[in-house]
Design a protein around this motif. Structure first.
Motif, PDB file in Angstrom:
ATOM      1  N   PRO A   1      38.320 -50.328 -37.971  1.00 26.84           N
ATOM      2  CA  PRO A   1      38.546 -50.340 -39.418  1.00 26.84           C
ATOM      3  C   PRO A   1      39.224 -51.591 -39.971  1.00 26.84           C
ATOM      4  O   PRO A   1      39.128 -51.850 -41.169  1.00 26.84           O
ATOM      5  CB  PRO A   1      39.434 -49.102 -39.638  1.00 26.84           C
ATOM      6  CG  PRO A   1      39.100 -48.196 -38.515  1.00 26.84           C
ATOM      7  CD  PRO A   1      38.835 -49.092 -37.350  1.00 26.84           C
ATOM      8  N   ALA A   2      39.903 -52.371 -39.155  1.00 25.87           N
ATOM      9  CA  ALA A   2      40.612 -53.540 -39.680  1.00 25.87           C
ATOM     10  C   ALA A   2      39.670 -54.598 -40.217  1.00 25.87           C
ATOM     11  O   ALA A   2      40.094 -55.485 -40.950  1.00 25.87           O
ATOM     12  CB  ALA A   2      41.498 -54.149 -38.592  1.00 25.87           C
ATOM     13  N   CYS A   3      38.398 -54.550 -39.866  1.00 28.78           N
ATOM     14  CA  CYS A   3      37.455 -55.602 -40.275  1.00 28.78           C
ATOM     15  C   CYS A   3      36.626 -55.224 -41.491  1.00 28.78           C
ATOM     16  O   CYS A   3      35.651 -55.911 -41.790  1.00 28.78           O
ATOM     17  CB  CYS A   3      36.534 -55.954 -39.124  1.00 28.78           C
ATOM     18  SG  CYS A   3      37.387 -56.815 -37.816  1.00 28.78           S
ATOM     19  N   GLN A   4      36.965 -54.154 -42.168  1.00 25.07           N
ATOM     20  CA  GLN A   4      36.226 -53.826 -43.375  1.00 25.07           C
ATOM     21  C   GLN A   4      36.361 -54.969 -44.375  1.00 25.07           C
ATOM     22  O   GLN A   4      37.463 -55.409 -44.684  1.00 25.07           O
ATOM     23  CB  GLN A   4      36.767 -52.535 -44.002  1.00 25.07           C
ATOM     24  CG  GLN A   4      35.970 -52.033 -45.178  1.00 25.07           C
ATOM     25  CD  GLN A   4      34.556 -51.646 -44.765  1.00 25.07           C
ATOM     26  OE1 GLN A   4      34.360 -51.146 -43.677  1.00 25.07           O
ATOM     27  NE2 GLN A   4      33.591 -51.871 -45.627  1.00 25.07           N
ATOM     28  N   GLY A   5      35.254 -55.482 -44.861  1.00 24.19           N
ATOM     29  CA  GLY A   5      35.256 -56.613 -45.772  1.00 24.19           C
ATOM     30  C   GLY A   5      34.926 -57.924 -45.100  1.00 24.19           C
ATOM     31  O   GLY A   5      34.741 -58.928 -45.781  1.00 24.19           O
ATOM     32  N   CYS A   6      34.828 -57.957 -43.773  1.00 17.85           N
ATOM     33  CA  CYS A   6      34.477 -59.193 -43.068  1.00 17.85           C
ATOM     34  C   CYS A   6      33.033 -59.568 -43.364  1.00 17.85           C
ATOM     35  O   CYS A   6      32.151 -58.714 -43.413  1.00 17.85           O
ATOM     36  CB  CYS A   6      34.677 -59.018 -41.559  1.00 17.85           C
ATOM     37  SG  CYS A   6      34.143 -60.430 -40.576  1.00 17.85           S
TER      38      CYS A   6
ATOM     39  N   CYS B   1      40.670 -60.887 -34.989  1.00 20.90           N
ATOM     40  CA  CYS B   1      39.336 -60.905 -34.390  1.00 20.90           C
ATOM     41  C   CYS B   1      38.976 -62.300 -33.893  1.00 20.90           C
ATOM     42  O   CYS B   1      38.757 -63.212 -34.690  1.00 20.90           O
ATOM     43  CB  CYS B   1      38.289 -60.427 -35.401  1.00 20.90           C
ATOM     44  SG  CYS B   1      36.614 -60.379 -34.722  1.00 20.90           S
ATOM     45  N   ASN B   2      38.901 -62.433 -32.574  1.00 22.40           N
ATOM     46  CA  ASN B   2      38.487 -63.708 -31.982  1.00 22.40           C
ATOM     47  C   ASN B   2      37.052 -64.053 -32.351  1.00 22.40           C
ATOM     48  O   ASN B   2      36.714 -65.222 -32.531  1.00 22.40           O
ATOM     49  CB  ASN B   2      38.615 -63.654 -30.467  1.00 22.40           C
ATOM     50  CG  ASN B   2      40.056 -63.503 -30.014  1.00 22.40           C
ATOM     51  OD1 ASN B   2      40.975 -63.572 -30.819  1.00 22.40           O
ATOM     52  ND2 ASN B   2      40.263 -63.280 -28.740  1.00 22.40           N
ATOM     53  N   LEU B   3      36.199 -63.041 -32.451  1.00 17.19           N
ATOM     54  CA  LEU B   3      34.798 -63.295 -32.783  1.00 17.19           C
ATOM     55  C   LEU B   3      34.671 -63.846 -34.199  1.00 17.19           C
ATOM     56  O   LEU B   3      33.798 -64.690 -34.466  1.00 17.19           O
ATOM     57  CB  LEU B   3      33.977 -62.012 -32.643  1.00 17.19           C
ATOM     58  CG  LEU B   3      32.468 -62.165 -32.849  1.00 17.19           C
ATOM     59  CD1 LEU B   3      31.873 -63.129 -31.824  1.00 17.19           C
ATOM     60  CD2 LEU B   3      31.766 -60.808 -32.773  1.00 17.19           C
ATOM     61  N   TYR B   4      35.523 -63.398 -35.115  1.00 11.30           N
ATOM     62  CA  TYR B   4      35.509 -63.945 -36.474  1.00 11.30           C
ATOM     63  C   TYR B   4      35.774 -65.443 -36.441  1.00 11.30           C
ATOM     64  O   TYR B   4      35.086 -66.226 -37.084  1.00 11.30           O
ATOM     65  CB  TYR B   4      36.542 -63.230 -37.346  1.00 11.30           C
ATOM     66  CG  TYR B   4      36.838 -63.971 -38.636  1.00 11.30           C
ATOM     67  CD1 TYR B   4      35.961 -63.890 -39.714  1.00 11.30           C
ATOM     68  CD2 TYR B   4      37.965 -64.786 -38.750  1.00 11.30           C
ATOM     69  CE1 TYR B   4      36.212 -64.596 -40.885  1.00 11.30           C
ATOM     70  CE2 TYR B   4      38.224 -65.492 -39.910  1.00 11.30           C
ATOM     71  CZ  TYR B   4      37.340 -65.387 -40.978  1.00 11.30           C
ATOM     72  OH  TYR B   4      37.586 -66.095 -42.127  1.00 11.30           O
ATOM     73  N   LEU B   5      36.801 -65.853 -35.684  1.00 10.36           N
ATOM     74  CA  LEU B   5      37.119 -67.275 -35.582  1.00 10.36           C
ATOM     75  C   LEU B   5      35.956 -68.061 -34.991  1.00 10.36           C
ATOM     76  O   LEU B   5      35.607 -69.142 -35.474  1.00 10.36           O
ATOM     77  CB  LEU B   5      38.363 -67.472 -34.718  1.00 10.36           C
ATOM     78  CG  LEU B   5      39.707 -67.068 -35.329  1.00 10.36           C
ATOM     79  CD1 LEU B   5      40.820 -67.245 -34.307  1.00 10.36           C
ATOM     80  CD2 LEU B   5      40.005 -67.863 -36.588  1.00 10.36           C
ATOM     81  N   HIS B   6      35.346 -67.515 -33.953  1.00 12.48           N
ATOM     82  CA  HIS B   6      34.227 -68.203 -33.299  1.00 12.48           C
ATOM     83  C   HIS B   6      33.048 -68.328 -34.256  1.00 12.48           C
ATOM     84  O   HIS B   6      32.413 -69.381 -34.365  1.00 12.48           O
ATOM     85  CB  HIS B   6      33.814 -67.434 -32.040  1.00 12.48           C
ATOM     86  CG  HIS B   6      32.904 -68.191 -31.135  1.00 12.48           C
ATOM     87  ND1 HIS B   6      31.539 -68.276 -31.366  1.00 12.48           N
ATOM     88  CD2 HIS B   6      33.137 -68.920 -30.010  1.00 12.48           C
ATOM     89  CE1 HIS B   6      30.986 -69.004 -30.408  1.00 12.48           C
ATOM     90  NE2 HIS B   6      31.925 -69.410 -29.579  1.00 12.48           N
TER      91      HIS B   6
ATOM     92  N   TYR C   1      44.787 -63.548 -38.808  1.00  8.39           N
ATOM     93  CA  TYR C   1      46.039 -62.819 -38.635  1.00  8.39           C
ATOM     94  C   TYR C   1      45.987 -61.453 -39.312  1.00  8.39           C
ATOM     95  O   TYR C   1      46.843 -60.598 -39.038  1.00  8.39           O
ATOM     96  CB  TYR C   1      47.208 -63.641 -39.164  1.00  8.39           C
ATOM     97  CG  TYR C   1      47.750 -64.590 -38.129  1.00  8.39           C
ATOM     98  CD1 TYR C   1      48.876 -64.265 -37.384  1.00  8.39           C
ATOM     99  CD2 TYR C   1      47.132 -65.809 -37.878  1.00  8.39           C
ATOM    100  CE1 TYR C   1      49.380 -65.124 -36.416  1.00  8.39           C
ATOM    101  CE2 TYR C   1      47.620 -66.686 -36.922  1.00  8.39           C
ATOM    102  CZ  TYR C   1      48.744 -66.336 -36.186  1.00  8.39           C
ATOM    103  OH  TYR C   1      49.224 -67.187 -35.223  1.00  8.39           O
ATOM    104  N   HIS C   2      45.003 -61.241 -40.164  1.00  7.74           N
ATOM    105  CA  HIS C   2      44.798 -59.917 -40.758  1.00  7.74           C
ATOM    106  C   HIS C   2      43.963 -59.030 -39.843  1.00  7.74           C
ATOM    107  O   HIS C   2      44.340 -57.886 -39.567  1.00  7.74           O
ATOM    108  CB  HIS C   2      44.116 -60.038 -42.124  1.00  7.74           C
ATOM    109  CG  HIS C   2      43.591 -58.727 -42.645  1.00  7.74           C
ATOM    110  ND1 HIS C   2      44.418 -57.709 -43.064  1.00  7.74           N
ATOM    111  CD2 HIS C   2      42.310 -58.265 -42.790  1.00  7.74           C
ATOM    112  CE1 HIS C   2      43.675 -56.676 -43.453  1.00  7.74           C
ATOM    113  NE2 HIS C   2      42.410 -56.986 -43.293  1.00  7.74           N
ATOM    114  N   ASN C   3      42.826 -59.545 -39.348  1.00  5.95           N
ATOM    115  CA  ASN C   3      41.926 -58.689 -38.561  1.00  5.95           C
ATOM    116  C   ASN C   3      42.028 -58.891 -37.055  1.00  5.95           C
ATOM    117  O   ASN C   3      41.444 -58.124 -36.289  1.00  5.95           O
ATOM    118  CB  ASN C   3      40.466 -58.889 -39.000  1.00  5.95           C
ATOM    119  CG  ASN C   3      40.015 -60.344 -38.888  1.00  5.95           C
ATOM    120  OD1 ASN C   3      40.433 -61.084 -37.989  1.00  5.95           O
ATOM    121  ND2 ASN C   3      39.146 -60.766 -39.788  1.00  5.95           N
TER     122      ASN C   3
END
Length: 490
Positions: free
Chosen positions: A298-303, A19-24, A15-17
């Motif tokens: 930029p929303a995924c900085q720190g992933c 990103c569907n790929l993060y979940l996968h 809910y922060h980034n």
């Protein structure tokens, strides 16, 4: 290695980034740690960040995650001390074999905690409740998703608040028992409420409601009129950190709970969360990785998967090569290409076999680009797979077909050119952003930039000293150049 599952923290990160790929990636990861110790939340996430597995983020991101986690620990400890000073906190010790509590054990804990309400007659907080998330079989079936298409791990809400609702000894009622309402509270060191916070407490509330509901007696039953009923509350809450509270002296612990929590109605929170958990999420997780659409931004900085996504973005010339391009903007650019296709504008670049081979072997050029462009990161645009927007297709549209688009869709073309920084010289148009992405070399954009780069090969600093005696004159200036290999000024 344990079976694939998602944690409440993973959901909050999504809910922060967005990103569907993060979940996968996190659901199908191979380096999963067994979570028998219950430290399922930020502890294991921070640990994975520090381990820096292949495809994970840099040491800077790891330090940031660790700092945020430590700040949260300090605020939680301070708040708990304050609640203990007010004699309203009950700590549940962990089990000897570190196993989650069963639904019956949780209900017994809540009943024991409710006994304190007879003395306090207001509210009490319980910490230390740990449970295995339910399988959600009926919820998945209700939303048309296969049973077992998704699994969630161990959950540990920070606090459960118990409140005495009423004494059911009203006139004409056969029941003389009490009704106790439970409410999920999560403690966050942030000073503002975020969507990631509400998603996490909504998930906790949903889990506990499903686990405890079958154990509650029927409200119309008169077999035991003195029994206590445990019912879910109508809201879920985040206890935010008041400004400067963490660094306050220890003798002010008694005031740490004076900052009121922020509550969200479950009637507003749960419906969209249910749709996502039991309809959208299974579709994402059961898809193959190449079908999951994503966008580097930029929303995924720190992933933890940032470096791998950077590499793939550069190799495949994805839109994420354009710095500071948000998910909505990237989706808009993709839609513009579709509009251009319907207008008969040929934007497809046909590559020869030799060019394709060179593109696959051009891995060494990624480092130059990654240190040149500013603030590159990862996220998604939709749950369904779509064709990757090619940088060369966009470049061809800018240089050869944008005029036709302007005549037909003027506002759309204007926004499109603004996002790509399109410039004109006579009849010619070009985009320095697209040129930088294609050539892997810095280009002059002629636009003001308000975002500092995270890394660079060379940094140029211009320092200006104004003559205070004559504000219209410049007293002195200095130009410093610092190289990546030689940090000393030249």
């Amino acid at each position: 290695m344990t079976e694939a599952h998602l944690s409440p923290t993973n959901l909050a990160n999504y809910y922060h980034n967005q990103c569907n790929l993060y979940l996968h990636n996190v659901y199908h990861r191979r380096d999963r740690i067994d979570l028998k110790s219950h430290k399922e939340t930020q502890t294991n996430d921070a640990q994975r960040q520090r381990q820096r597995q292949p495809g994970q983020s840099t040491q800077t991101a790891s330090a940031l995650v660790t700092a945020q986690y430590q700040r949260g620990i300090k605020w939680e400890a301070r708040l708990f001390r304050s609640l203990e000073n007010h004699n309203v906190l009950i700590r549940v010790p962990p089990s000897s074999d570190s196993t989650p509590q069963s639904p019956k054990q949780i209900r017994d804990i809540l009943l024991d905690g409710s006994k304190h309400l007879m003395e306090i007659e207001d509210h009490v907080y319980i910490t230390g409740i740990v449970f295995q998330s339910p399988s959600f079989e009926s919820e998945l079936e209700e939303h048309g998703s296969p049973k077992g298409s998704i699994a969630f791990g161990v959950a540990k809400p920070d606090l459960i608040k118990l409140t005495l609702i009423k004494s059911a000894n009203n006139k004409g009622s056969k029941s003389t028992g009490r009704m106790i309402e439970w409410e999920v509270i999560d403690v966050k060191s942030s000073t503002t409420l975020k969507s990631s916070h509400t998603a996490q407490i909504g998930f906790y509330h949903l889990c506990l409601d499903i686990l405890l509901a079958p154990l509650e007696p029927d409200s119309t039953s008169s077999s035991d009129p003195t029994q206590t009923r445990i019912v879910p509350g109508k809201q879920a809450t985040i206890w935010l950190r008041p400004p400067q509270s963490i660094e306050a002296p220890d003798d002010q612990d008694s005031n740490a709970d004076s900052y009121l929590p922020v509550s969200t109605s479950t009637s507003l929170l749960l419906p969209p969360l249910r749709t996502f958990l039991f309809k959208s999420l299974p579709s994402i997780l059961t898809s193959s990785k190449d079908q999951v659409e994503w966008h580097l931004n930029p929303a995924c900085q720190g992933c933890e998967f940032l470096s791998g996504c950077k590499k793939e973005t550069v190799q495949n010339a994805r839109l994420g090569m354009i710095p500071n391009l948000s998910i909505p903007d990237a989706k808009f650019i993709g839609e513009v290409l579709e509009i251009a296709h319907t207008l008969g504008i040929d934007v497809n670049v046909k590559k020869t076999n030799k060019q394709k081979e060179e593109g696959e072997e051009g891995e060494e050029s990624t480092n130059d680009y990654e240190t040149t462009m500013t603030t590159i990161t990862t996220t998604t645009t939709a749950t369904t797979a779509a064709a990757v927007v090619d940088i060369e297709n966009l470049d061809r549209l800018v240089k050869g077909g944008i005029d036709k688009l302007e005549r037909t869709y003027a506002p759309t073309a204007k926004r499109f050119q603004r996002l790509l920084g399109v410039q004109r010289s006579g009849p010619l148009k070009w985009s320095p952003m697209l040129d930088a992405a294609k050539l892997h070399k810095p280009q002059l954009t002629r636009n003001r930039v308000f975002t500092f780069p995270r890394s660079e090969d060379f940094a140029i600093y211009i320092s200006v000293i104004v003559d205070v005696a004559d504000p219209g004159e410049m007293g002195a200036f200095c130009i410093s150049i610092k190289g990546k290999e030689d940090p000393s000024s030249q």
